[in-house]
Design a protein around this motif. Structure first.
Motif, PDB file in Angstrom:
ATOM      1  N   ARG A  72       4.363  38.645 -11.259  1.00  0.00           N
ATOM      2  CA  ARG A  72       5.425  39.201 -10.427  1.00  0.00           C
ATOM      3  C   ARG A  72       6.249  38.096  -9.796  1.00  0.00           C
ATOM      4  NH1 ARG A  72       3.145  42.859  -6.073  1.00  0.00           N
ATOM      5  NH2 ARG A  72       4.946  44.081  -6.629  1.00  0.00           N
ATOM      6  N   GLU A 212      -0.349  49.909  -7.622  1.00  0.00           N
ATOM      7  CA  GLU A 212       0.579  50.872  -8.217  1.00  0.00           C
ATOM      8  C   GLU A 212       0.335  51.026  -9.715  1.00  0.00           C
ATOM      9  OE1 GLU A 212       4.779  50.872  -7.221  1.00  0.00           O
ATOM     10  OE2 GLU A 212       4.294  49.947  -5.307  1.00  0.00           O
ATOM     11  N   ALA A 215      -2.533  53.289 -10.134  1.00  0.00           N
ATOM     12  CA  ALA A 215      -2.167  54.671  -9.831  1.00  0.00           C
ATOM     13  C   ALA A 215      -1.290  55.262 -10.929  1.00  0.00           C
ATOM     14  CB  ALA A 215      -1.452  54.749  -8.483  1.00  0.00           C
ATOM     15  N   ASN A 262      15.873  42.796 -16.942  1.00  0.00           N
ATOM     16  CA  ASN A 262      14.467  42.477 -16.703  1.00  0.00           C
ATOM     17  C   ASN A 262      13.471  43.383 -17.408  1.00  0.00           C
ATOM     18  OD1 ASN A 262      14.276  40.244 -14.512  1.00  0.00           O
ATOM     19  ND2 ASN A 262      16.021  41.525 -13.989  1.00  0.00           N
ATOM     20  N   TRP A 320      15.781  37.784  -5.788  1.00  0.00           N
ATOM     21  CA  TRP A 320      14.582  37.204  -6.384  1.00  0.00           C
ATOM     22  C   TRP A 320      13.808  36.477  -5.317  1.00  0.00           C
ATOM     23  CZ3 TRP A 320      16.351  35.319 -11.888  1.00  0.00           C
ATOM     24  CH2 TRP A 320      16.569  36.462 -12.665  1.00  0.00           C
TER      25      TRP A 320
ATOM     26  N   TYR B  47      -6.818  55.667  -1.005  1.00  0.00           N
ATOM     27  CA  TYR B  47      -7.253  54.798  -2.108  1.00  0.00           C
ATOM     28  C   TYR B  47      -8.510  55.330  -2.777  1.00  0.00           C
ATOM     29  CZ  TYR B  47      -3.889  51.011  -1.917  1.00  0.00           C
ATOM     30  OH  TYR B  47      -2.741  50.279  -2.035  1.00  0.00           O
ATOM     31  N   LEU B  50      -7.506  58.132  -5.052  1.00  0.00           N
ATOM     32  CA  LEU B  50      -6.854  57.629  -6.265  1.00  0.00           C
ATOM     33  C   LEU B  50      -7.815  56.882  -7.171  1.00  0.00           C
ATOM     34  CD1 LEU B  50      -3.582  56.243  -4.645  1.00  0.00           C
ATOM     35  CD2 LEU B  50      -3.714  58.174  -6.200  1.00  0.00           C
ATOM     36  N   TYR B  81       1.104  58.655  -7.203  1.00  0.00           N
ATOM     37  CA  TYR B  81       1.049  57.969  -5.909  1.00  0.00           C
ATOM     38  C   TYR B  81       2.418  57.439  -5.512  1.00  0.00           C
ATOM     39  CZ  TYR B  81      -0.237  54.043  -2.777  1.00  0.00           C
ATOM     40  OH  TYR B  81      -0.337  53.151  -1.747  1.00  0.00           O
ATOM     41  N   PRO B  83       3.835  54.889  -2.756  1.00  0.00           N
ATOM     42  CA  PRO B  83       3.328  53.936  -1.767  1.00  0.00           C
ATOM     43  C   PRO B  83       4.189  53.898  -0.514  1.00  0.00           C
ATOM     44  CG  PRO B  83       4.479  52.775  -3.498  1.00  0.00           C
ATOM     45  CD  PRO B  83       4.477  54.212  -3.890  1.00  0.00           C
ATOM     46  N   LEU B  85       5.172  51.044   1.129  1.00  0.00           N
ATOM     47  CA  LEU B  85       6.194  50.021   1.006  1.00  0.00           C
ATOM     48  C   LEU B  85       6.080  49.456  -0.398  1.00  0.00           C
ATOM     49  CD1 LEU B  85       8.349  48.374   2.429  1.00  0.00           C
ATOM     50  CD2 LEU B  85       6.597  46.738   3.043  1.00  0.00           C
ATOM     51  N   HIS B  86       7.179  49.501  -1.108  1.00  0.00           N
ATOM     52  CA  HIS B  86       7.150  49.014  -2.479  1.00  0.00           C
ATOM     53  C   HIS B  86       7.903  47.702  -2.548  1.00  0.00           C
ATOM     54  CE1 HIS B  86       7.460  49.062  -6.860  1.00  0.00           C
ATOM     55  NE2 HIS B  86       8.720  48.731  -6.689  1.00  0.00           N
ATOM     56  N   GLU B  87       7.213  46.654  -2.990  1.00  0.00           N
ATOM     57  CA  GLU B  87       7.893  45.378  -3.190  1.00  0.00           C
ATOM     58  C   GLU B  87       8.544  45.377  -4.560  1.00  0.00           C
ATOM     59  OE1 GLU B  87       5.678  41.715  -2.440  1.00  0.00           O
ATOM     60  OE2 GLU B  87       4.494  42.918  -1.049  1.00  0.00           O
ATOM     61  N   LYS B  88       9.785  44.935  -4.620  1.00  0.00           N
ATOM     62  CA  LYS B  88      10.501  44.965  -5.893  1.00  0.00           C
ATOM     63  C   LYS B  88      10.449  43.585  -6.532  1.00  0.00           C
ATOM     64  CE  LYS B  88      13.549  48.426  -3.895  1.00  0.00           C
ATOM     65  NZ  LYS B  88      14.838  48.698  -3.284  1.00  0.00           N
ATOM     66  N   PRO B  89       9.584  43.418  -7.546  1.00  0.00           N
ATOM     67  CA  PRO B  89       9.404  42.077  -8.100  1.00  0.00           C
ATOM     68  C   PRO B  89      10.587  41.611  -8.937  1.00  0.00           C
ATOM     69  CG  PRO B  89       8.091  43.660  -9.316  1.00  0.00           C
ATOM     70  CD  PRO B  89       8.746  44.420  -8.214  1.00  0.00           C
ATOM     71  N   PHE B  90      11.212  42.531  -9.668  1.00  0.00           N
ATOM     72  CA  PHE B  90      12.348  42.191 -10.522  1.00  0.00           C
ATOM     73  C   PHE B  90      13.405  43.273 -10.366  1.00  0.00           C
ATOM     74  CE2 PHE B  90       8.633  40.444 -12.732  1.00  0.00           C
ATOM     75  CZ  PHE B  90       9.022  39.121 -12.859  1.00  0.00           C
ATOM     76  N   PRO B  91      14.676  42.934 -10.560  1.00  0.00           N
ATOM     77  CA  PRO B  91      15.713  43.968 -10.454  1.00  0.00           C
ATOM     78  C   PRO B  91      15.733  44.901 -11.664  1.00  0.00           C
ATOM     79  CG  PRO B  91      16.703  41.775 -10.710  1.00  0.00           C
ATOM     80  CD  PRO B  91      15.235  41.583 -10.713  1.00  0.00           C
ATOM     81  N   PHE B  92      14.662  45.687 -11.822  1.00  0.00           N
ATOM     82  CA  PHE B  92      14.623  46.690 -12.896  1.00  0.00           C
ATOM     83  C   PHE B  92      15.701  47.743 -12.656  1.00  0.00           C
ATOM     84  CE2 PHE B  92       9.990  45.572 -13.123  1.00  0.00           C
ATOM     85  CZ  PHE B  92      10.005  45.151 -14.440  1.00  0.00           C
ATOM     86  N   TYR B 137      17.414  48.596  -9.218  1.00  0.00           N
ATOM     87  CA  TYR B 137      16.884  49.296  -8.042  1.00  0.00           C
ATOM     88  C   TYR B 137      16.734  48.375  -6.846  1.00  0.00           C
ATOM     89  CZ  TYR B 137      11.821  48.079  -8.238  1.00  0.00           C
ATOM     90  OH  TYR B 137      10.604  47.443  -8.199  1.00  0.00           O
ATOM     91  N   ARG B 152       9.540  58.779 -10.000  1.00  0.00           N
ATOM     92  CA  ARG B 152       8.535  58.158 -10.870  1.00  0.00           C
ATOM     93  C   ARG B 152       7.255  58.982 -10.847  1.00  0.00           C
ATOM     94  NH1 ARG B 152       6.253  52.274  -9.408  1.00  0.00           N
ATOM     95  NH2 ARG B 152       4.993  53.529  -7.983  1.00  0.00           N
TER      96      ARG B 152
END
Lengths: 320, 267
Positions: A72, A212, A215, A262, A320, B47, B50, B81, B83, B85-92, B137, B152
Motif C-alpha cells: 500500500r 478490509e 472482510a 492505478n 499519495w 471483528y 466478521l 463490512y 469500516p 475510516l478508510h485509508e485510500k492507498p491509491f487513487p483508484f 475516489y 462496495r
C-alpha cells in the motif's frame, strides 16, 4: 525494441545484414549464408542480450508494481524484501568460492535472493500486529545483514581477480548474456510474471488493507504469501543473471500509474511492457554511449533518479 | 431463523478481558445498533462477527453455520463490512473500488466479468453515486466515500451489512444523507444492518422512519440492556452507562413524532 537493438552497437550492421542473419537462423528458404561475424554479433550477442534485457525489465517492473500494491505504498520497489542484497551476497560468494564460474554465480545469486526474502518474511510473520510494517522491517534487516556480508566478502576477496568481478556484478550488466542464460533464468521470471499477472486483481483488493481485504472475502495470509512468492521468483530470476539493477522496479510502475491509472488489472501488464522497453533502451545506451561499456545498473539509476525527482514534483499534493 | 446468532461470546486480548457471555441475534430486515462508551469493545465484537478476530469461547453462527467452519469467501457472502475510516492507498476509480465487493464471487486468479460490472453499477446507482463512477475516489468527499463503501458492500450481495461507526467523520448533512440511504436500503431490499455507533439518536432516527430497530447497550463487558430504542434509551440507562444527566424529548414533525435524547450534564 528488441529487433531495433540488433542494429545498434559498435559493430555496424545494415538492415540487410540483420535480416539476412535472422532469416538464415530461422530457416527461411532462399537465404544466402551470412558472414560469420554478422551471425556472431546479431544472433549470438545482441539478440540474447535484448531478449534478456526485456525479460529482466519486465520482471522487475511487474514485481515492483505488485509489491507497491501489496504494501500500500507507491515508494516500494522490487528490492524491498532484500532480494537484491541476497543475490549480491550469493554472487560474491560464488565468485570467491568457484572462481567466477557463471553457472555457480547464477545459482548462488538465485538461491540467496530467495533465502533473503524467506528470512524477511519469517521475521515479518513473527510479530502478529501490523504485519505489513513488520515485513518491510524484516526486509530492511535482511538487506543490511547481507550488505555487511558483501562488504566482508569484498574485504577478503583477492583484489586482482575476484574483487573487480564482484564490483562489476553488483553494478549490474547484461554483457554476459547468451542463449543458455536466457533458458536458465527465463523459467523463474516467466513463472513469476505469469503468477502476478494472473492474480493482479487480488492485488487491488490486498491494497485495501488486511482487515478490509479479509472482510471482502480474501484469505489475506495466503494471497499475500503467494504474491510475495511470485514477485520474488520474478525478481530473483532477473537479478541472478543481470546483477543489481536499481530503479526499474520503482520508477516504471509510476510511469504506468501516470499512463493508465492505478487499477492493477491494467497497471501490471502495462508495467511489464514498459519495463521491457525501458531496459532494452537503457542497455542499448549502455553499449553505445562510450567506447567501453557502462554498467547497466549505473545508467538505470542515473536516468531513473532525476526522472523520479521530476515525478515526485509533479505528483505532489495528489493524495499519495 | 436468525441471520446472525452469537452465543455466550467471550473475547480477551491475552489476559485483558474485553467482553463476556454476550448473546446477540439479528433477523432479516432489522437494524441492530451497538451503543456504548469508548473502548467498551464494540469494534472487537464486530471483528469477531466478521471472523477477523476469534472468540475465546462461545459461538458465532451465520445463516445457521458455525463461523469457524466457514471459508473467508463464505463469510463475505453473508456479511459485508463498512469500516469507520478508510485509508485510500491509491487513487483508484470509484467503480474499481465498488468492483472489489465482487471478490467473494470470483475465482482467485480471475478478473471481474461484465456481470460483476453490472452488479457494481447497480450498487452505485442504489446509493446515488453512479455519476461519479469514473472519478478517482481520492477526489470525492468523506460522505461520498462512505456511500461508495456502502456500494462496495452492496456489490457483495450479502443479506447483512456490518458498519463500524460509519458516520463518525461526516458533517451534519452527510450524516443525515447516510442514515437516509441506510433506512431506504433496509426498506427496499430487506437487508439487515449491524451498526456500532456513538450517536443514540441514530437509533431513534431509524425507529421513527419505521424500520425494525433494536439497540444493545454495551458496558462493563456485557450487553446491559437490549430492546427497542424507546425502551433502551432513557435517562436512567444513560445515567448508569455514561454517568450523565440527559432528557428524552419528543416533538411533532410531519404526520408523527420525532424522538431525541439530549445530553445535559456530566455527573
Amino acid at each position: 525494441m528488441v529487433l531495433g537493438s540488433l542494429f545498434i552497437g559498435r559493430y555496424p550492421l545494415t538492415f540487410a545484414d540483420v535480416f539476412q542473419v535472422l532469416g538464415y537462423k530461422l530457416g527461411l528458404p532462399n537465404m544466402t549464408v551470412p558472414e560469420a561475424v554478422h551471425i556472431n554479433v546479431a544472433w549470438d550477442i545482441r539478440l540474447p542480450r535484448a531478449i534478456l534485457g526485456a525479460m529482466v525489465g519486465a520482471s522487475l517492473a511487474a514485481s515492483g508494481a505488485s509489491l507497491q500494491g501489496l504494501f500500500r505504498n507507491p515508494l516500494v520497489s522490487s528490492g524491498i524484501l532484500g532480494v537484491s542484497s541476497g543475490a549480491g551476497f550469493g554472487a560474491s560468494l560464488a565468485i570467491i568460492l568457484f572462481d567466477n564460474r557463471t553457472f555457480y554465480v547464477y545459482l548462488f545469486a538465485f538461491v540467496f535472493s530467495i533465502l533473503a526474502v524467506a528470512l524477511a518474511y519469517i521475521i515479518g510473520l513473527h510479530y502478529k500486529t501490523t504485519p505489513t510494517i513488520m515485513l518491510v522491517l524484516g526486509g530492511v534487516i535482511v538487506s543490511s545483514i547481507f550488505s555487511s556480508l558483501i562488504s566482508l566478502l569484498k574485504y577478503i576477496a583477492d583484489p586482482y581477480e575476484q574483487l573487480p568481478s564482484i564490483v562489476f556484478w553488483l553494478m549490474g550488466s547484461l554483457a554476459t548474456a547468451r542463449f543458455k542464460d536466457i533458458l536458465i533464468s527465463a523459467i523463474p521470471m516467466i513463472a513469476g510474471m505469469a503468477g502476478l499477472t494472473a492474480m493482479r486483481w487480488r492485488i487491488n483488493i490486498l491494497s485495501m488493507g488486511d482487515d478490509e481485504a479479509q472482510a471482502l472475502g480474501v484469505n489475506v495470509l495466503f494471497a499475500k504469501g503467494l504474491a510475495i512468492f511470485f514477485s520474488t521468483l520474478a525478481t530473483a530470476g532477473a537479478v541472478c543473471v543481470s546483477g543489481v539493477i536499481g530503479w526499474v522496479g520503482l520508477v516504471i510502475p509510476h510511469i504506468g500509474r501516470m499512463l493508465v491509472g492505478n487499477d492493477n488489472i491494467v497497471l501490471i501488464p502495462t508495467s511489464l511492457s514498459l519495463g521491457a522497453c525501458y531496459l532494452v533502451l537503457v542497455d542499448n545506451l549502455a553499449r553505445t554511449l562510450t567506447g567501453a561499456e557502462i554498467p547497466l545498473g549505473i545508467l538505470t539509476s542515473l536516468i531513473g533518479a532525476p526522472f523520479f525527482i521530476y515525478l515526485l514534483k509533479r505528483t505532489k499534493g495528489r493524495g499519495w | 431463523m436468525a441471520l446472525i446468532e452469537m452465543e455466550k461470546a467471550t473475547f480477551a486480548y491475552d489476559t485483558l478481558p474485553v467482553f463476556k457471555d454476550i448473546d446477540l441475534q439479528v433477523k432479516e430486515g432489522e437494524i441492530f445498533c451497538l451503543f456504548g462508551p469508548n473502548g467498551c469493545g464494540k469494534s472487537t465484537l464486530i471483528y469477531c462477527l466478521l471472523g477477523i478476530s476469534r472468540l475465546k469461547s462461545g459461538s458465532v453462527r451465520l445463516c445457521g453455520k458455525d463461523i469457524n467452519k466457514m471459508k473467508r469467501e463464505e463469510i463475505a457472502r453473508v456479511l459485508a463490512y463498512i469500516p469507520q475510516l478508510h485509508e485510500k492507498p491509491f487513487p483508484f476509480k470509484v467503480i474499481d473500488v465498488v468492483l472489489m465487493g465482487r471478490a467473494s464471487h470470483t475465482g482467485f486468479f480471475a478478473t471481474p466479468r461484465a456481470s460483476d460490472l453490472a452488479v457494481a453499477e447497480e450498487a452505485l446507482e442504489r446509493v446515488g453515486m453512479l455519476k461519479y463512477k469514473d472519478r478517482p475516489y481520492t477526489q470525492i468527499s468523506g460522505g461520498e466515500t462512505q456511500l461508495v463503501l456502502v456500494a462496495r458492500a452492496l456489490a457483495q450481495k450479502t443479506p447483512v451489512l456490518v458498519m463500524d461507526e460509519p458516520t463518525s467523520h461526516l458533517d451534519f448533512r452527510n450524516e443525515l444523507m447516510f442514515l437516509e440511504t441506510v433506512a431506504r436500503l433496509v426498506e427496499e431490499t430487506k437487508i439487515s444492518v449491524i451498526m456500532a455507533t456513538h450517536f443514540p439518536n441514530h437509533a431513534f432516527y431509524f425507529e421513527t422512519s419505521n424500520t425494525k430497530t433494536k439497540i444493545a447497550l454495551m458496558n462493563n463487558q456485557q450487553f446491559t440492556v437490549q430492546g427497542s430504542p424507546s425502551e433502551v434509551l432513557n435517562e436512567e440507562n444513560m445515567l448508569n452507562t455514561f454517568n450523565i444527566k440527559s432528557a428524552v424529548v419528543t416533538f411533532p414533525w410531519e404526520s408523527g413524532h420525532v424522538k431525541q435524547i439530549v445530553p445535559l450534564k456530566t455527573l
